[in-house]
Design an enzyme around this catalytic site. Structure first.
Site, PDB file in Angstrom:
ATOM      1  N   CYS A 205      30.517  39.910  42.023  1.00 27.66           N
ATOM      2  CA  CYS A 205      30.387  40.397  43.391  1.00 27.66           C
ATOM      3  C   CYS A 205      31.571  39.838  44.175  1.00 27.66           C
ATOM      4  CB  CYS A 205      29.052  39.926  43.967  1.00 27.66           C
ATOM      5  SG  CYS A 205      28.518  40.869  45.397  1.00 27.66           S
TER       6      CYS A 205
ATOM      7  N   CYS B 186      38.576  42.923  41.178  1.00 30.03           N
ATOM      8  CA  CYS B 186      38.357  42.059  40.026  1.00 30.03           C
ATOM      9  C   CYS B 186      39.672  41.830  39.282  1.00 30.03           C
ATOM     10  CB  CYS B 186      37.340  42.681  39.075  1.00 30.03           C
ATOM     11  SG  CYS B 186      37.032  41.658  37.644  1.00 30.03           S
TER      12      CYS B 186
ATOM     13  N   CYS C 117      29.177  45.398  43.496  1.00 29.11           N
ATOM     14  CA  CYS C 117      29.693  45.943  44.763  1.00 29.11           C
ATOM     15  C   CYS C 117      31.067  46.555  44.507  1.00 29.11           C
ATOM     16  CB  CYS C 117      29.751  44.878  45.855  1.00 29.11           C
ATOM     17  SG  CYS C 117      30.962  43.580  45.599  1.00 29.11           S
TER      18      CYS C 117
END
Length: 139
Positions: free
Chosen positions: A8, A87, A80
């Site tokens: 997240c 990422c 999310c």
């Protein structure tokens, strides 16, 4: 034993809820980790909403994804859109899953309305995690 990483943005709410439920549903079939692209600490309201469902995440810590570069993950779940987009790349053969859950930490209104938002997202994540374990970890 499978390794699961839940990602997240801040590793404070949604990924913490998912880590708690995945551990609950997977039992000894998986090692479950959660992390964020940033660390914001575990949200006390996330702890409270999980306690209402009988799961204690009060000992969870807020971790940065870079702490887990040495682990071979089988599954990476982003919870999310921001985490999915931000990422950092790390070498993994993991299967990737994504579901954009609403952020209960952004809820506004009365204490009851905010609590209801946390409970609602908790229930969405609980259902998602139960299905994930059923579809991916149960033979």
């Amino acid at each position: 034993m499978k390794n699961i990483l839940v990602l997240c943005t801040g590793n404070s709410c949604r990924s913490q809820l998912a880590e708690g439920y995945l551990k609950y549903f997977a039992g000894d079939k998986a090692n479950v980790y959660s992390a964020g692209v940033e660390t914001h600490g575990v949200n006390p309201k996330a702890i409270a909403t999980m306690q209402k469902d009988g799961i204690d995440i009060s000992n969870h810590t807020s971790n940065n994804i870079l702490e887990y570069t040495g682990i071979e993950f089988d599954y990476v779940i982003t919870v999310c859109d921001n985490a999915k987009e931000r990422c950092p790349y790390f070498p993994t053969k993991a299967q990737k899953f994504h579901y954009n859950f609403p952020d209960p930490a952004k809820a506004t209104g009365t204490e009851q309305e905010i609590e209801a938002a946390f409970d609602s997202v908790r229930n969405l994540i609980k259902d998602y995690c139960a299905e994930f374990v059923k579809n991916n970890l149960v033979p």
